[in-house]
Design a protein around this motif. Structure first.
Motif, PDB file in Angstrom:
ATOM      1  N   THR A 358       0.933  -1.052  -0.142  1.00 38.87           N
ATOM      2  CA  THR A 358       0.117   0.077   0.058  1.00 38.87           C
ATOM      3  C   THR A 358       0.771   1.311  -0.002  1.00 38.87           C
ATOM      4  O   THR A 358       1.925   1.327   0.620  1.00 38.87           O
ATOM      5  CB  THR A 358      -0.897   0.054   1.226  1.00 38.87           C
ATOM      6  OG1 THR A 358      -0.130  -0.229   2.494  1.00 38.87           O
ATOM      7  CG2 THR A 358      -2.017  -1.215   1.157  1.00 38.87           C
ATOM      8  N   ASP A 481      -6.840  12.411  -3.837  1.00 42.51           N
ATOM      9  CA  ASP A 481      -7.856  11.413  -3.239  1.00 42.51           C
ATOM     10  C   ASP A 481      -7.651  10.901  -1.961  1.00 42.51           C
ATOM     11  O   ASP A 481      -8.701   9.957  -1.607  1.00 42.51           O
ATOM     12  CB  ASP A 481      -7.530  10.219  -4.384  1.00 42.51           C
ATOM     13  CG  ASP A 481      -7.807  10.697  -5.699  1.00 42.51           C
ATOM     14  OD1 ASP A 481      -8.538  11.772  -6.020  1.00 42.51           O
ATOM     15  OD2 ASP A 481      -7.218   9.805  -6.973  1.00 42.51           O
ATOM     16  N   THR A 482      -6.849  11.443  -1.252  1.00 43.99           N
ATOM     17  CA  THR A 482      -6.732  10.637   0.103  1.00 43.99           C
ATOM     18  C   THR A 482      -7.345  11.874   1.146  1.00 43.99           C
ATOM     19  O   THR A 482      -6.939  11.722   2.455  1.00 43.99           O
ATOM     20  CB  THR A 482      -5.222  10.022   0.561  1.00 43.99           C
ATOM     21  OG1 THR A 482      -4.434  11.117   0.197  1.00 43.99           O
ATOM     22  CG2 THR A 482      -4.936   8.809  -0.367  1.00 43.99           C
ATOM     23  N   SER A 484      -5.764  14.983   1.350  1.00 44.82           N
ATOM     24  CA  SER A 484      -4.551  15.576   2.035  1.00 44.82           C
ATOM     25  C   SER A 484      -4.746  17.002   1.666  1.00 44.82           C
ATOM     26  O   SER A 484      -5.465  17.698   0.617  1.00 44.82           O
ATOM     27  CB  SER A 484      -3.253  15.263   1.402  1.00 44.82           C
ATOM     28  OG  SER A 484      -2.044  15.935   1.987  1.00 44.82           O
ATOM     29  N   LEU A 502       0.476   9.992   3.333  1.00 47.09           N
ATOM     30  CA  LEU A 502      -0.975   9.930   2.837  1.00 47.09           C
ATOM     31  C   LEU A 502      -1.974   9.754   4.031  1.00 47.09           C
ATOM     32  O   LEU A 502      -1.673   8.713   4.849  1.00 47.09           O
ATOM     33  CB  LEU A 502      -1.256   8.961   1.869  1.00 47.09           C
ATOM     34  CG  LEU A 502      -0.285   8.903   0.539  1.00 47.09           C
ATOM     35  CD1 LEU A 502      -0.798   8.034  -0.682  1.00 47.09           C
ATOM     36  CD2 LEU A 502      -0.628  10.428  -0.094  1.00 47.09           C
ATOM     37  N   THR A 503      -3.022  10.312   4.093  1.00 47.47           N
ATOM     38  CA  THR A 503      -4.095  10.097   5.277  1.00 47.47           C
ATOM     39  C   THR A 503      -4.729   8.850   4.790  1.00 47.47           C
ATOM     40  O   THR A 503      -5.335   8.594   5.931  1.00 47.47           O
ATOM     41  CB  THR A 503      -5.114  11.390   5.290  1.00 47.47           C
ATOM     42  OG1 THR A 503      -5.607  11.406   3.858  1.00 47.47           O
ATOM     43  CG2 THR A 503      -4.273  12.592   5.410  1.00 47.47           C
ATOM     44  N   GLN A 504      -4.630   8.244   3.819  1.00 46.08           N
ATOM     45  CA  GLN A 504      -5.444   6.964   3.528  1.00 46.08           C
ATOM     46  C   GLN A 504      -4.473   6.117   2.623  1.00 46.08           C
ATOM     47  O   GLN A 504      -4.027   6.712   1.557  1.00 46.08           O
ATOM     48  CB  GLN A 504      -6.701   7.138   3.137  1.00 46.08           C
ATOM     49  CG  GLN A 504      -7.525   5.907   2.625  1.00 46.08           C
ATOM     50  CD  GLN A 504      -8.827   5.989   2.004  1.00 46.08           C
ATOM     51  OE1 GLN A 504      -9.286   7.366   2.035  1.00 46.08           O
ATOM     52  NE2 GLN A 504      -9.232   4.927   1.376  1.00 46.08           N
ATOM     53  N   ARG A 505      -4.042   4.957   2.950  1.00 52.28           N
ATOM     54  CA  ARG A 505      -3.256   4.337   1.964  1.00 52.28           C
ATOM     55  C   ARG A 505      -3.986   3.607   0.886  1.00 52.28           C
ATOM     56  O   ARG A 505      -5.374   3.239   0.974  1.00 52.28           O
ATOM     57  CB  ARG A 505      -2.462   3.009   2.880  1.00 52.28           C
ATOM     58  CG  ARG A 505      -1.541   3.490   3.726  1.00 52.28           C
ATOM     59  CD  ARG A 505      -0.809   2.552   4.415  1.00 52.28           C
ATOM     60  NE  ARG A 505       0.306   2.763   5.249  1.00 52.28           N
ATOM     61  CZ  ARG A 505       1.458   2.326   5.512  1.00 52.28           C
ATOM     62  NH1 ARG A 505       1.515   0.882   5.028  1.00 52.28           N
ATOM     63  NH2 ARG A 505       2.265   2.658   6.501  1.00 52.28           N
ATOM     64  N   ILE A 506      -2.913   3.647  -0.227  1.00 48.95           N
ATOM     65  CA  ILE A 506      -3.864   3.154  -1.766  1.00 48.95           C
ATOM     66  C   ILE A 506      -3.103   1.895  -1.952  1.00 48.95           C
ATOM     67  O   ILE A 506      -1.870   1.832  -2.088  1.00 48.95           O
ATOM     68  CB  ILE A 506      -3.536   4.255  -2.834  1.00 48.95           C
ATOM     69  CG1 ILE A 506      -4.330   5.424  -2.412  1.00 48.95           C
ATOM     70  CG2 ILE A 506      -4.072   3.552  -4.141  1.00 48.95           C
ATOM     71  CD1 ILE A 506      -5.699   5.294  -2.473  1.00 48.95           C
TER      72      ILE A 506
END
Length: 544
Positions: A358, A481-482, A484, A502-506
């Motif tokens: 991720t 998309d996360t 930020s 990233l505030t959310q993992r991709i």
């Protein structure tokens, strides 16, 4: 009274059966045979024990009833197993070539023999479904870096039971088979190549000292037309191939001129095979044109197997995936938008590994700590020849504790305990952006100052990491998309080695595919740059 009532119902039932059949002895035997077979089946299932296939569960959903005691049922199973050929699987692995004979022999035996056959036939079906859903080969047997456990069964076994009852085994196969458009395009291509294999021989292009170019006149031009017609380019032959299919490939022609329509066909062929799209038939294009149909069939079978492995990566969820052999990166955004880019991947000496991870953070204006292998094999020979190489490349010598050292004071024949770090700047190999994700191989996506490399058709040129064309645009999309608050325009004007989480993992996956559909659904055949196909094909061809 409670004891008499069931007996009365049983007596009425028997009387009704005898009246309808006029054959009380036969019916009694039929009931006895059915009960005996079910009892034999239950007894044998009790000895099967723990099994990776859900055999016992299959019969539980059938209330212990056998499934394969008529020729019609077995014939439907055999037909379904034979259809697996277009999935690149071998029907004989599931005994499709012997099941009917085994059935006939079992019917001549007793209940124990019939029960044994029933269980074996069910095992054949369930094994085929397992291979369709998860792949026949365990990825870890052929890909040492594979780091994802094989998924559990995802299809509904109850729906399989219903398909068996309805004699609709193709529905059972569809439950397990990947439903993605990419998988279906590969299947269609395999069907077409099996048909090509039945067309008969087609002349091969002979090796030439000079390339065949537009405007040339030569006997080879007619052979070129025939080879292209074999690979699906219509309208290049004089004969009407729609009326006489064989003529489109085999008919003689006096069209010896390499004309514009033929050049367009060559360019399309080159594009589908990741060759330089110049219309010139040189050595690489000739070799691709001369590839035997059987070799393409093997290539499609291998990549259908890989497609079964990467099934989770074909979902609509946000993700990044790198098509290593196709030299492309794809980002499926949360809004459903697709973003694609050309990439440079590892050379055959330093292969880009298969990775599932991720994306965790970005590094802006990075310095580059030179990995040990590159330091040992590439940089140290340069430094030993000319110490000023370090100054020209803006490379600092760093101790393991982080202290900067004087290059002239290091014994470069035995430079133990030092690291080399190239400072941020225009000449840094990482460019201005790095996209990072945890992995054991120190692999990441990054920018590059050598942007001309993206114009090449063959781009296996790096030391393992992936250079991405337009990576700053990718980084901005990841931030957006996360959720930020950062903007790349601001970050790029800041200092060096700025890490932004990233505030959310991709999710990200790196996969190796030597045949895969493009955006138009045409299957592209790629060079096997890492020579991995042979090992997978050998594993795929091993009997179960």
């Amino acid at each position: 009274m409670n004891e008499i009532q069931p007996l009365r119902r049983w007596a009425i039932g028997v009387a009704l059966v005898l009246t309808l059949t006029h054959s009380p002895i036969g019916i009694s035997k039929s009931y006895a045979d059915s009960a005996s077979l079910q009892q034999a089946l239950a007894q044998q299932l009790s000895t099967v024990g723990a099994h990776r296939l859900p055999i016992a569960e299959f019969y539980q959903l059938r209330d212990g009833q056998p499934a394969w005691q008529t020729a019609v049922a077995v014939e439907s199973l055999v037909a379904a197993l034979n259809s697996l050929e277009t999935d690149g699987l071998a029907p004989e692995d599931y005994r499709a070539d012997t099941l009917l004979n085994e059935f006939e022999r079992s019917q001549a035996g007793g209940e124990a023999t019939q029960a044994s056959f029933d269980i074996k036939a069910t095992a054949s079906l369930l094994l085929a479904l397992d291979h369709l859903e998860r792949g026949k080969v365990n990825p870890r047997d052929v890909e040492s870096q594979w780091d994802v456990p094989r998924p559990e069964r995802g299809y509904s076994l109850l729906r399989v039971v219903h398909a068996v009852d309805d004699r609709a085994l193709e529905n059972a196969m569809a439950l397990a088979r990947p439903s993605s458009a990419e998988y279906q395009h590969l299947r269609d291509a395999l069907k077409q190549h099996y048909q090509l294999a039945n067309l008969g021989s087609v002349p091969y292009l002979a090796a030439r000292d000079e390339s065949l170019r537009p405007g040339d006149e030569a006997d080879d031009v007619n052979v070129l037309r025939q080879r292209l017609a074999l690979w699906g380019e219509a309208g290049l032959q004089v004969a009407d191939s729609s009326a006489y299919p064989m003529i489109g490939v085999q008919a003689a022609s006096n069209r010896r001129t390499y004309d514009a329509p033929l050049e367009a066909a060559v360019r399309r062929f080159q594009r589908r095979h990741l060759l330089q799209e110049d219309g010139v038939v040189g050595e690489q294009t000739r070799l691709a044109l001369n590839t035997p149909v059987a070799a393409r069939i093997d290539q499609l079978r291998v990549n259908l197997e890989r497609a079964r492995w990467i099934r989770p990566m074909q979902s609509a969820e946000p993700r990044v995936w790198v098509d290593i052999a196709g030299y492309r990166m794809h980002y499926v955004r949360p809004n459903g938008q697709h973003w694609d880019a050309r990439v440079v991947v590892g050379s055959s000496r330093r292969e880009t590994p298969i990775i599932h991870s991720t994306i965790s953070h970005l590094t802006i204006n990075p310095s580059w700590t030179i990995p040990p292998t590159i330091m040992r094999e590439d940089v140290l020979p340069q430094v030993r020849a000319d110490i000023d190489y370090l100054t020209r490349k803006n490379i600092q010598v760093i101790s393991l504790s982080g202290e900067q050292l004087v290059a002239e004071e290091v014994d470069w024949q035995r430079p133990g305990g030092v690291m080399l770090r190239q400072v941020a700047g225009a000449g840094n190999p990482l460019g201005r952006v790095v996209v990072r994700f945890p992995n054991d191989d120190m692999i990441y996506l990054h920018d590059t100052p050598a942007r001309g490399l993206f114009q090449r058709e063959q781009r296996a040129l790096s030391s393992g990491c992936i250079r991405v064309e337009g990576v700053a645009e990718l980084a901005q999309m990841l931030l957006q998309d996360t959720g930020s608050r950062y903007q790349m325009s601001t970050l790029l004007n800041g200092g060096s080695d700025r890490n932004v989480s990233l505030t959310q993992r991709i999710p990200i996956a790196l996969h190796y595919l030597t045949a895969w559909p493009n955006a138009q659904g045409e299957v592209e055949f790629r060079p096997d740059i890492y020579r991995r196909d042979a090992a997978l094909l050998a594993a795929l061809q091993r009997p179960v």
